[in-house]
Design a protein around this motif. Sequence first.
Motif, PDB file in Angstrom:
ATOM      1  N   ALA A 186       6.923  -1.271  12.484  1.00 15.48           N
ATOM      2  CA  ALA A 186       6.211  -0.242  13.228  1.00 15.48           C
ATOM      3  C   ALA A 186       5.816   0.916  12.331  1.00 15.48           C
ATOM      4  CB  ALA A 186       7.080   0.271  14.366  1.00 15.48           C
ATOM      5  N   LEU A 187       4.854   0.706  11.462  1.00 15.54           N
ATOM      6  CA  LEU A 187       4.538   1.706  10.455  1.00 15.54           C
ATOM      7  C   LEU A 187       3.064   2.085  10.475  1.00 15.54           C
ATOM      8  CD1 LEU A 187       6.373   0.000   7.491  1.00 15.54           C
ATOM      9  CD2 LEU A 187       7.284   1.667   9.066  1.00 15.54           C
ATOM     10  N   LEU A 188       2.814   3.335  10.233  1.00 19.56           N
ATOM     11  CA  LEU A 188       1.471   3.807   9.925  1.00 19.56           C
ATOM     12  C   LEU A 188       1.626   5.069   9.106  1.00 19.56           C
ATOM     13  CD1 LEU A 188      -1.542   3.161  10.413  1.00 19.56           C
ATOM     14  CD2 LEU A 188      -1.482   4.782  12.280  1.00 19.56           C
ATOM     15  N   ALA A 189       0.574   5.448   8.423  1.00 18.35           N
ATOM     16  CA  ALA A 189       0.688   6.551   7.480  1.00 18.35           C
ATOM     17  C   ALA A 189       0.531   7.889   8.164  1.00 18.35           C
ATOM     18  CB  ALA A 189      -0.396   6.406   6.423  1.00 18.35           C
ATOM     19  N   PRO A 190       1.572   8.735   8.193  1.00 15.57           N
ATOM     20  CA  PRO A 190       1.369  10.079   8.682  1.00 15.57           C
ATOM     21  C   PRO A 190       0.430  10.863   7.766  1.00 15.57           C
ATOM     22  CG  PRO A 190       3.709   9.538   8.610  1.00 15.57           C
ATOM     23  CD  PRO A 190       2.967   8.458   7.884  1.00 15.57           C
ATOM     24  N   SER A 191       0.473  10.578   6.475  1.00 18.15           N
ATOM     25  CA  SER A 191      -0.304  11.348   5.512  1.00 18.15           C
ATOM     26  C   SER A 191      -1.760  10.921   5.448  1.00 18.15           C
ATOM     27  CB  SER A 191       0.303  11.199   4.117  1.00 18.15           C
ATOM     28  OG  SER A 191       0.285   9.837   3.713  1.00 18.15           O
ATOM     29  N   GLY A 192      -2.042   9.671   5.831  1.00 18.54           N
ATOM     30  CA  GLY A 192      -3.411   9.185   5.831  1.00 18.54           C
ATOM     31  C   GLY A 192      -3.948   8.857   4.454  1.00 18.54           C
ATOM     32  N   ASP A 193      -3.090   8.762   3.416  1.00 21.40           N
ATOM     33  CA  ASP A 193      -3.611   8.440   2.093  1.00 21.40           C
ATOM     34  C   ASP A 193      -3.980   6.968   2.019  1.00 21.40           C
ATOM     35  OD1 ASP A 193      -1.331   6.826   0.874  1.00 21.40           O
ATOM     36  OD2 ASP A 193      -0.271   8.660   1.420  1.00 21.40           O
ATOM     37  N   GLY A 194      -4.728   6.589   0.970  1.00 24.23           N
ATOM     38  CA  GLY A 194      -5.263   5.238   0.885  1.00 24.23           C
ATOM     39  C   GLY A 194      -4.206   4.163   0.821  1.00 24.23           C
TER      40      GLY A 194
ATOM     41  N   ALA B 225      -1.094   4.248   1.944  1.00 23.44           N
ATOM     42  CA  ALA B 225      -0.418   4.108   3.228  1.00 23.44           C
ATOM     43  C   ALA B 225      -1.317   3.429   4.248  1.00 23.44           C
ATOM     44  CB  ALA B 225       0.026   5.473   3.732  1.00 23.44           C
ATOM     45  N   ALA B 226      -2.617   3.766   4.240  1.00 23.98           N
ATOM     46  CA  ALA B 226      -3.531   3.116   5.171  1.00 23.98           C
ATOM     47  C   ALA B 226      -3.587   1.625   4.913  1.00 23.98           C
ATOM     48  CB  ALA B 226      -4.919   3.737   5.040  1.00 23.98           C
ATOM     49  N   GLY B 227      -3.550   1.217   3.629  1.00 21.92           N
ATOM     50  CA  GLY B 227      -3.538  -0.200   3.304  1.00 21.92           C
ATOM     51  C   GLY B 227      -2.289  -0.885   3.800  1.00 21.92           C
ATOM     52  N   VAL B 228      -1.152  -0.195   3.702  1.00 26.02           N
ATOM     53  CA  VAL B 228       0.099  -0.736   4.231  1.00 26.02           C
ATOM     54  C   VAL B 228      -0.024  -0.951   5.727  1.00 26.02           C
ATOM     55  CG1 VAL B 228       2.527  -0.218   4.669  1.00 26.02           C
ATOM     56  CG2 VAL B 228       1.550   0.250   2.429  1.00 26.02           C
ATOM     57  N   ALA B 229      -0.549   0.041   6.446  1.00 26.96           N
ATOM     58  CA  ALA B 229      -0.676  -0.058   7.896  1.00 26.96           C
ATOM     59  C   ALA B 229      -1.581  -1.222   8.287  1.00 26.96           C
ATOM     60  CB  ALA B 229      -1.218   1.253   8.458  1.00 26.96           C
ATOM     61  N   ASP B 230      -2.653  -1.429   7.540  1.00 27.76           N
ATOM     62  CA  ASP B 230      -3.592  -2.502   7.864  1.00 27.76           C
ATOM     63  C   ASP B 230      -2.959  -3.883   7.723  1.00 27.76           C
ATOM     64  OD1 ASP B 230      -5.558  -0.681   8.416  1.00 27.76           O
ATOM     65  OD2 ASP B 230      -6.532  -0.843   6.450  1.00 27.76           O
ATOM     66  N   SER B 231      -1.931  -3.995   6.890  1.00 27.64           N
ATOM     67  CA  SER B 231      -1.324  -5.302   6.641  1.00 27.64           C
ATOM     68  C   SER B 231      -0.244  -5.666   7.655  1.00 27.64           C
ATOM     69  CB  SER B 231      -0.720  -5.343   5.232  1.00 27.64           C
ATOM     70  OG  SER B 231       0.455  -4.547   5.159  1.00 27.64           O
ATOM     71  N   LEU B 232       0.138  -4.720   8.522  1.00 33.12           N
ATOM     72  CA  LEU B 232       1.260  -4.944   9.421  1.00 33.12           C
ATOM     73  C   LEU B 232       0.859  -5.721  10.655  1.00 33.12           C
ATOM     74  CD1 LEU B 232       2.933  -1.468   9.088  1.00 33.12           C
ATOM     75  CD2 LEU B 232       3.584  -3.593   7.969  1.00 33.12           C
ATOM     76  N   MET B 233       1.822  -6.451  11.213  1.00 26.63           N
ATOM     77  CA  MET B 233       1.537  -7.375  12.304  1.00 26.63           C
ATOM     78  C   MET B 233       2.467  -7.116  13.488  1.00 26.63           C
ATOM     79  SD  MET B 233       1.806 -11.551  12.228  1.00 26.63           S
ATOM     80  CE  MET B 233       3.604 -11.509  12.083  1.00 26.63           C
ATOM     81  N   PRO B 234       1.922  -6.691  14.637  1.00 26.91           N
ATOM     82  CA  PRO B 234       2.746  -6.629  15.844  1.00 26.91           C
ATOM     83  C   PRO B 234       3.297  -8.016  16.138  1.00 26.91           C
ATOM     84  CG  PRO B 234       0.665  -5.496  16.181  1.00 26.91           C
ATOM     85  CD  PRO B 234       0.532  -6.234  14.881  1.00 26.91           C
TER      86      PRO B 234
ATOM     87  N   LEU C 129       8.129   0.524   2.413  1.00 31.14           N
ATOM     88  CA  LEU C 129       7.118  -0.509   2.200  1.00 31.14           C
ATOM     89  C   LEU C 129       6.010  -0.025   1.279  1.00 31.14           C
ATOM     90  CD1 LEU C 129       7.028  -3.379   3.124  1.00 31.14           C
ATOM     91  CD2 LEU C 129       5.589  -2.717   5.045  1.00 31.14           C
ATOM     92  N   GLU C 130       5.623   1.231   1.409  1.00 24.73           N
ATOM     93  CA  GLU C 130       4.624   1.791   0.499  1.00 24.73           C
ATOM     94  C   GLU C 130       5.077   1.648  -0.952  1.00 24.73           C
ATOM     95  OE1 GLU C 130       2.506   5.598   1.157  1.00 24.73           O
ATOM     96  OE2 GLU C 130       3.817   5.708   2.910  1.00 24.73           O
ATOM     97  N   ARG C 131       6.335   2.017  -1.204  1.00 23.43           N
ATOM     98  CA  ARG C 131       6.841   2.032  -2.574  1.00 23.43           C
ATOM     99  C   ARG C 131       6.937   0.629  -3.167  1.00 23.43           C
ATOM    100  NH1 ARG C 131       9.767   6.430  -4.790  1.00 23.43           N
ATOM    101  NH2 ARG C 131       9.446   8.357  -3.620  1.00 23.43           N
ATOM    102  N   VAL C 132       7.440  -0.335  -2.396  1.00 24.45           N
ATOM    103  CA  VAL C 132       7.600  -1.673  -2.970  1.00 24.45           C
ATOM    104  C   VAL C 132       6.243  -2.329  -3.198  1.00 24.45           C
ATOM    105  CG1 VAL C 132       9.923  -2.041  -2.068  1.00 24.45           C
ATOM    106  CG2 VAL C 132       7.955  -2.739  -0.680  1.00 24.45           C
ATOM    107  N   ILE C 133       5.281  -2.097  -2.309  1.00 25.22           N
ATOM    108  CA  ILE C 133       3.953  -2.676  -2.495  1.00 25.22           C
ATOM    109  C   ILE C 133       3.283  -2.094  -3.732  1.00 25.22           C
ATOM    110  CG2 ILE C 133       1.614  -2.770  -1.523  1.00 25.22           C
ATOM    111  CD1 ILE C 133       2.884  -3.095   1.227  1.00 25.22           C
ATOM    112  N   ALA C 134       3.494  -0.799  -3.967  1.00 23.59           N
ATOM    113  CA  ALA C 134       2.879  -0.132  -5.119  1.00 23.59           C
ATOM    114  C   ALA C 134       3.669  -0.338  -6.405  1.00 23.59           C
ATOM    115  CB  ALA C 134       2.748   1.356  -4.838  1.00 23.59           C
ATOM    116  N   GLY C 135       4.837  -0.982  -6.315  1.00 17.56           N
ATOM    117  CA  GLY C 135       5.653  -1.203  -7.503  1.00 17.56           C
ATOM    118  C   GLY C 135       6.355   0.051  -7.998  1.00 17.56           C
TER     119      GLY C 135
END
Length: 279
Positions: free
Chosen positions: A19-27, A29-38, A167-173
Motif C-alpha cells: 500500500a504505497l504511494l509517494a507523499p513527496s511526488g518525486d520521480g 517514488a512515482a515509479g515505485v507507486a506505478d509498479s504496485l499491485m492491489p 521499496l524506493e531505496r532497494v529499487i534504486a540500489g
Amino acid sequence: MNKLKALSPRLFAFLATAALLAPSGDGQAAGVADSLMPHRAVYELELASPRGDGGVVEIGGQVEFIWDDVCDGWTVIQKSRFIVGRADGYDVAFGSTVSAWESKDGLRYRFFIKRDQDGQETENIRGIATLESQGGGGTARFTEPEDKTTDLPKGTIFPTTHSLEILERVIAGKDLSLWSTQFDGTGEDGGLAGVSTALVAELPSDEPGAIESPLLEGQPSWRIAMAYFGMGQGEAEPNQEQRLRIYKNGVVDFFSIDYGSFAFDAELIELEAYPEPDC
C-alpha cells in the motif's frame, strides 16, 4: 503467554508494503507507486524450529492479506488464525482481524484491531492518528478499549510511508540501513515502535518464488530484515525480528517472525490481483 497474545497484529506493518504511494511526488517514488499491485494473498504458517525452552512446539494456521486502492487512500485488511501447540499439551487458538486506512499524503491513519482466543472475543482496539506534517509530530486517539490520546514524536511515520521508503531505496540500489519511529496502533507499547531495517540480498528476476504465478514472473525481489524495539526503554534486544522477501510489485511471498523464545515461517499459497480503482 503475552507473546502468544500479540502474535498477529504487527504482521500487518510490513505486509502493508503493497500500500504505497509517494507523499513527496518525486520521480523515483512515482515509479515505485506505478509498479504496485492491489492484491489478495494467503500465507500458510508453521513453526520455524523448536527452541530448547520447552514452550511452543507447533504452530499452524493462515494469514489472509488484502490491499486495495480506494482513491483517497489505501485500505489494508489482514485476517490471521494461529493454532499454537505447547510442550505442556495446552493448545491455544488465536485470531485477529486488522483493518486500516491511510491517506495518500501519509498524514492520516485509521485502524481497528479485533482479537479472539479459543473462539471468544478478547480485545478490540480502535483509533485514528494524525501528523502535523511529514517529519512532524502528531497525536493518536484511541476510542477502544478506552478513550485516550497519545502524543506521536517528531519523525513518526505510518506503515505505508515506512514501506515506501524501503521499496524506493532497494529499487534504486541505495543503502537500506534505516532507523524509523513507526506507529501502527498495534502491540502492547501503545502502537509505537523503533524499527531497524536492513537489506539482506537482492534476488534476480528469475529466482523461483513460493508459488508459480504470472503475477510474480519477471519481477525482481529483495530479502529484507527488520527488528522492532520498544520505545524509550533502552532495550538492547528487539521485541521481535522479521525477515521477508518482497517483489517490486509489492507482493510478499515469504516472511518469518522471531520472538526469541519461538519463531514461525509463513509461505505464500494463494495470490490474486485486484482491479485498479476508477477514481
